[in-house]
Motif scaffolding. Sequence first.
Motif, PDB file in Angstrom:
ATOM      1  N   VAL A  90      -7.058  -6.085  -9.590  1.00  0.00           N
ATOM      2  CA  VAL A  90      -8.080  -5.050  -9.377  1.00  0.00           C
ATOM      3  C   VAL A  90      -8.666  -4.513 -10.676  1.00  0.00           C
ATOM      4  O   VAL A  90      -9.671  -3.816 -10.645  1.00  0.00           O
ATOM      5  N   GLY A  91      -8.045  -4.788 -11.785  1.00  0.00           N
ATOM      6  CA  GLY A  91      -8.525  -4.310 -13.072  1.00  0.00           C
ATOM      7  C   GLY A  91      -7.782  -3.062 -13.530  1.00  0.00           C
ATOM      8  O   GLY A  91      -7.351  -2.254 -12.699  1.00  0.00           O
ATOM      9  N   SER A  99      -6.645   4.111  -6.214  1.00  0.00           N
ATOM     10  CA  SER A  99      -7.043   4.184  -4.807  1.00  0.00           C
ATOM     11  C   SER A  99      -5.924   3.590  -3.967  1.00  0.00           C
ATOM     12  O   SER A  99      -5.167   2.732  -4.423  1.00  0.00           O
ATOM     13  N   LEU A 100      -5.838   4.066  -2.751  1.00  0.00           N
ATOM     14  CA  LEU A 100      -4.715   3.712  -1.881  1.00  0.00           C
ATOM     15  C   LEU A 100      -4.769   2.268  -1.385  1.00  0.00           C
ATOM     16  O   LEU A 100      -3.734   1.603  -1.315  1.00  0.00           O
ATOM     17  N   LEU A 101      -5.946   1.774  -1.038  1.00  0.00           N
ATOM     18  CA  LEU A 101      -6.047   0.462  -0.397  1.00  0.00           C
ATOM     19  C   LEU A 101      -5.429  -0.675  -1.215  1.00  0.00           C
ATOM     20  O   LEU A 101      -4.608  -1.437  -0.683  1.00  0.00           O
ATOM     21  N   LEU A 104      -1.586  -0.361  -1.048  1.00  0.00           N
ATOM     22  CA  LEU A 104      -1.005  -0.743   0.246  1.00  0.00           C
ATOM     23  C   LEU A 104      -1.126  -2.242   0.488  1.00  0.00           C
ATOM     24  O   LEU A 104      -0.224  -2.853   1.076  1.00  0.00           O
ATOM     25  N   LEU A 105      -2.226  -2.846   0.039  1.00  0.00           N
ATOM     26  CA  LEU A 105      -2.353  -4.314   0.163  1.00  0.00           C
ATOM     27  C   LEU A 105      -1.282  -5.016  -0.654  1.00  0.00           C
ATOM     28  O   LEU A 105      -0.718  -6.027  -0.212  1.00  0.00           O
ATOM     29  N   LEU A 106      -0.985  -4.482  -1.825  1.00  0.00           N
ATOM     30  CA  LEU A 106       0.101  -5.036  -2.631  1.00  0.00           C
ATOM     31  C   LEU A 106       1.413  -4.945  -1.859  1.00  0.00           C
ATOM     32  O   LEU A 106       2.174  -5.922  -1.797  1.00  0.00           O
ATOM     33  N   GLY A 107       1.686  -3.791  -1.276  1.00  0.00           N
ATOM     34  CA  GLY A 107       2.897  -3.638  -0.485  1.00  0.00           C
ATOM     35  C   GLY A 107       2.953  -4.646   0.652  1.00  0.00           C
ATOM     36  O   GLY A 107       3.984  -5.276   0.894  1.00  0.00           O
ATOM     37  N   LEU A 108       1.840  -4.821   1.341  1.00  0.00           N
ATOM     38  CA  LEU A 108       1.761  -5.769   2.447  1.00  0.00           C
ATOM     39  C   LEU A 108       2.002  -7.206   1.963  1.00  0.00           C
ATOM     40  O   LEU A 108       2.783  -7.942   2.566  1.00  0.00           O
ATOM     41  N   LEU A 109       1.370  -7.582   0.873  1.00  0.00           N
ATOM     42  CA  LEU A 109       1.540  -8.941   0.350  1.00  0.00           C
ATOM     43  C   LEU A 109       2.935  -9.166  -0.227  1.00  0.00           C
ATOM     44  O   LEU A 109       3.486 -10.265  -0.125  1.00  0.00           O
ATOM     45  N   LEU A 143       7.938  -2.220   6.504  1.00  0.00           N
ATOM     46  CA  LEU A 143       7.843  -0.780   6.263  1.00  0.00           C
ATOM     47  C   LEU A 143       8.280  -0.427   4.843  1.00  0.00           C
ATOM     48  O   LEU A 143       7.616   0.353   4.148  1.00  0.00           O
ATOM     49  N   SER A 144       9.362  -1.027   4.391  1.00  0.00           N
ATOM     50  CA  SER A 144       9.842  -0.754   3.026  1.00  0.00           C
ATOM     51  C   SER A 144       8.820  -1.180   1.981  1.00  0.00           C
ATOM     52  O   SER A 144       8.588  -0.466   1.002  1.00  0.00           O
ATOM     53  N   HIS A 145       8.193  -2.312   2.191  1.00  0.00           N
ATOM     54  CA  HIS A 145       7.212  -2.776   1.210  1.00  0.00           C
ATOM     55  C   HIS A 145       5.928  -1.957   1.262  1.00  0.00           C
ATOM     56  O   HIS A 145       5.261  -1.778   0.232  1.00  0.00           O
ATOM     57  N   LEU A 146       5.586  -1.430   2.429  1.00  0.00           N
ATOM     58  CA  LEU A 146       4.455  -0.494   2.486  1.00  0.00           C
ATOM     59  C   LEU A 146       4.804   0.805   1.767  1.00  0.00           C
ATOM     60  O   LEU A 146       3.941   1.398   1.112  1.00  0.00           O
ATOM     61  N   VAL A 147       6.052   1.233   1.858  1.00  0.00           N
ATOM     62  CA  VAL A 147       6.499   2.414   1.098  1.00  0.00           C
ATOM     63  C   VAL A 147       6.395   2.112  -0.402  1.00  0.00           C
ATOM     64  O   VAL A 147       5.970   2.977  -1.182  1.00  0.00           O
TER      65      VAL A 147
END
Length: 170
Positions: A90-91, A99-101, A104-109, A143-147
């Motif tokens: 993202v730079g 920013s949150l998105l 959270l995408l990192l957590g998801l991936l 859930l843990s990775h989203l946290v």
Amino acid sequence: MTSEIILRAMLVGLGATLVLDLWALARRRFFGVPSLDYALVGRWLGHMGQGRVRHAAIGKAPVVRGERLLGWGCHYLIGVLFAGAMLVAVGPQWLCRPSLLPALLLGLLSVAAPLLLMQPAFGMGLAASRLPNPWQVRLRSLLSHLVFGLGIYLVGWGAAQLPATSLCAV
């Protein structure tokens, strides 16, 4: 400026991993949900040095000297590497205006690591398929990775409140 980006990436990765660990501690204390024993991660890494990557059951594999320290150290290093990877994607300006998105995408991936790499290597099967409760394990991992992703954002936001530097100069 590069050293500042690296230092902030380290701060964000370490802090987000700490948020994840506090989440695991709270789950265990208040809900009795067991968390990963990072000594097993160290055991797995220790056996890799001997050419063994997959185990039928990592808990039954021979103990590796210093496995707990190795596992915990690797856990925090991986958190830093994930934070760094997100910043590459993202730079580094994200550090100035988090920013949150993306977090959270990192957590998801990042949940792909336990589901597709660690669980099969530990003898649990692909995405915990050999366990009696695979969907419960998958959901807890997600859930843990989203946290962790939320931790990336929160620590990033906190770090952005630090005094202005050349990285975030207007």
